[in-house]
Design an enzyme around this catalytic site. Sequence first.
Site, PDB file in Angstrom:
ATOM      1  N   GLU A   7     -24.899   1.140  24.912  1.00 31.91           N
ATOM      2  CA  GLU A   7     -26.359   1.136  24.932  1.00 31.91           C
ATOM      3  C   GLU A   7     -26.952   2.535  25.125  1.00 31.91           C
ATOM      4  O   GLU A   7     -28.122   2.761  24.831  1.00 31.91           O
ATOM      5  CB  GLU A   7     -26.869   0.215  26.042  1.00 31.91           C
ATOM      6  CG  GLU A   7     -26.525   0.676  27.451  1.00 31.91           C
ATOM      7  CD  GLU A   7     -26.709  -0.436  28.475  1.00 31.91           C
ATOM      8  OE1 GLU A   7     -27.392  -0.188  29.482  1.00 31.91           O
ATOM      9  OE2 GLU A   7     -26.167  -1.544  28.274  1.00 31.91           O
ATOM     10  N   HIS A  46     -26.233  -4.995  17.319  1.00 33.37           N
ATOM     11  CA  HIS A  46     -27.200  -5.030  18.421  1.00 33.37           C
ATOM     12  C   HIS A  46     -28.587  -5.399  17.895  1.00 33.37           C
ATOM     13  O   HIS A  46     -28.726  -6.009  16.841  1.00 33.37           O
ATOM     14  CB  HIS A  46     -27.198  -3.694  19.167  1.00 33.37           C
ATOM     15  CG  HIS A  46     -26.135  -3.617  20.220  1.00 33.37           C
ATOM     16  ND1 HIS A  46     -26.315  -3.022  21.448  1.00 33.37           N
ATOM     17  CD2 HIS A  46     -24.865  -4.087  20.230  1.00 33.37           C
ATOM     18  CE1 HIS A  46     -25.214  -3.113  22.160  1.00 33.37           C
ATOM     19  NE2 HIS A  46     -24.318  -3.746  21.447  1.00 33.37           N
ATOM     20  N   ARG A 104     -34.467   0.855  22.229  1.00 31.79           N
ATOM     21  CA  ARG A 104     -33.752   2.117  22.430  1.00 31.79           C
ATOM     22  C   ARG A 104     -33.944   3.074  21.251  1.00 31.79           C
ATOM     23  O   ARG A 104     -33.793   4.278  21.408  1.00 31.79           O
ATOM     24  CB  ARG A 104     -32.277   1.847  22.721  1.00 31.79           C
ATOM     25  CG  ARG A 104     -32.103   1.003  23.980  1.00 31.79           C
ATOM     26  CD  ARG A 104     -30.809   1.253  24.700  1.00 31.79           C
ATOM     27  NE  ARG A 104     -30.603   0.249  25.734  1.00 31.79           N
ATOM     28  CZ  ARG A 104     -31.137   0.297  26.952  1.00 31.79           C
ATOM     29  NH1 ARG A 104     -31.922   1.300  27.288  1.00 31.79           N
ATOM     30  NH2 ARG A 104     -30.906  -0.673  27.835  1.00 31.79           N
TER      31      ARG A 104
END
EC number: 2.5.1.19
Length: 448
Positions: free
Chosen positions: A336, A363, A408
């Site tokens: 991550e 993801h 992200r």
Amino acid sequence: MTATPAHTALWPAPHARGAVDATVHVPGSKSVTNRALVLASLASEPGWLRRPLRSRDTLLMAGALRALGVGIEETVSSSSSPAGAGTPTGPGEAWRVIPSTLHGPATVDVGNAGTVMRFLPPVATLADGPVRFDGDPRAYERPLHGVIDALRALGARIDDEGRGALPLTVHGGGGLDGGPVEIDASSSSQFVSALLLSAPRFNQGVEVRHTGSSLPSMPHIRMTVDMLRAVGAQVDTPESGGEPNVWRVTPGALLGRDLTIEPDLSNAQPFLAAALVTAGTVVIPDWPERTTQPGDRLREIFTEMGGSCELTERGLEFTGSGAVHGIDVDLGEVGELTPGIAAVAALADSPSTLRGVAHLRLHETDRLAALTKEINELGGDVTETADGLHIRPRRLHGGIFHTYDDHRMATAGSILGLAVDGVQIENVATTAKTLPDFPQLWAGMLGN
């Protein structure tokens, strides 16, 4: 005039005009909050979660558990209370979780939250009645076969029309026998955590045996094990002398606890990166001395890339040296962190190779393809490898940085914007998935 929809709005990423010098209070950990919600809901007595993260993913988890019959009361405590007084033991927001008999029929909206779509089908097997799971369009593309196949092997009835993905219905029978099961969790460690979290409530507990090759994000499995043990579960692991790639959970009652949620260390990444990129200093209060959070690796990785850090009474103090170096690093356990590290690497003085993260293609978006495309469209030189990225720094220019509804990606683009004038982030609002009010926190760090 019609307002521009939030998902298409462009946010001018603030450009740093000098070294940052800020203290940033990072909200609680999503990973800890959602695991704690599940464990508290399966406990034999009420519990408290203090300083939980309020974000899209955690509110989806709370809403799903409420739909199954769990009581979750939100309170604000303004003063400390004696331990054992039946109220939270410190100031701030708290959630009181009141377990109840789980029931259907119910509908669960998972959004695009991996923890919700994977952790709750095992919980749903304990409910009395059908539980339907649905979510965002992207959620349909994310693999759930590891959980679905394992639950079927343990005796659950699940309708997914053979997709191994959403939407699906779990026909809860009020319990599950449990026992030994083999799974391939090489695409997500959440498959293992999902089974372990509910296992104390299975009649025979569970023995999970991972049969695949690599197992990504091991810190998240260690987090699950630590949190299970903290509420009274007996867990045998490879680290505690058990077989490699085998986890055993004994059936038993779980205790209600008063738990304070740690700051989300992965969400601290863009702020630490800001110190590194601008040769400034950022302090993150309440950084734990010991933690299973993957974000703790940032201390090591960003130090190697040119910074320095120290744990003090104020928190983690991180300072950039004025130079940003490339890195060759295996991020398999901390995937991550890849988007933020890739952004810093694009601003470095030497090439970088990020390895061990092939699973990021599954993801919130295909993060490897997305990072390659977006950094290159700003003038970068990024190539995909079989299991990661190779990044050769080049002079970047402004432009639109797309996020693909991935929080992200949005924070990675913001890091680039510090050093590159004219970067515009498409759909910065997607950061609400795990980091509410990110634009305000970012502007506050820069003194804007």
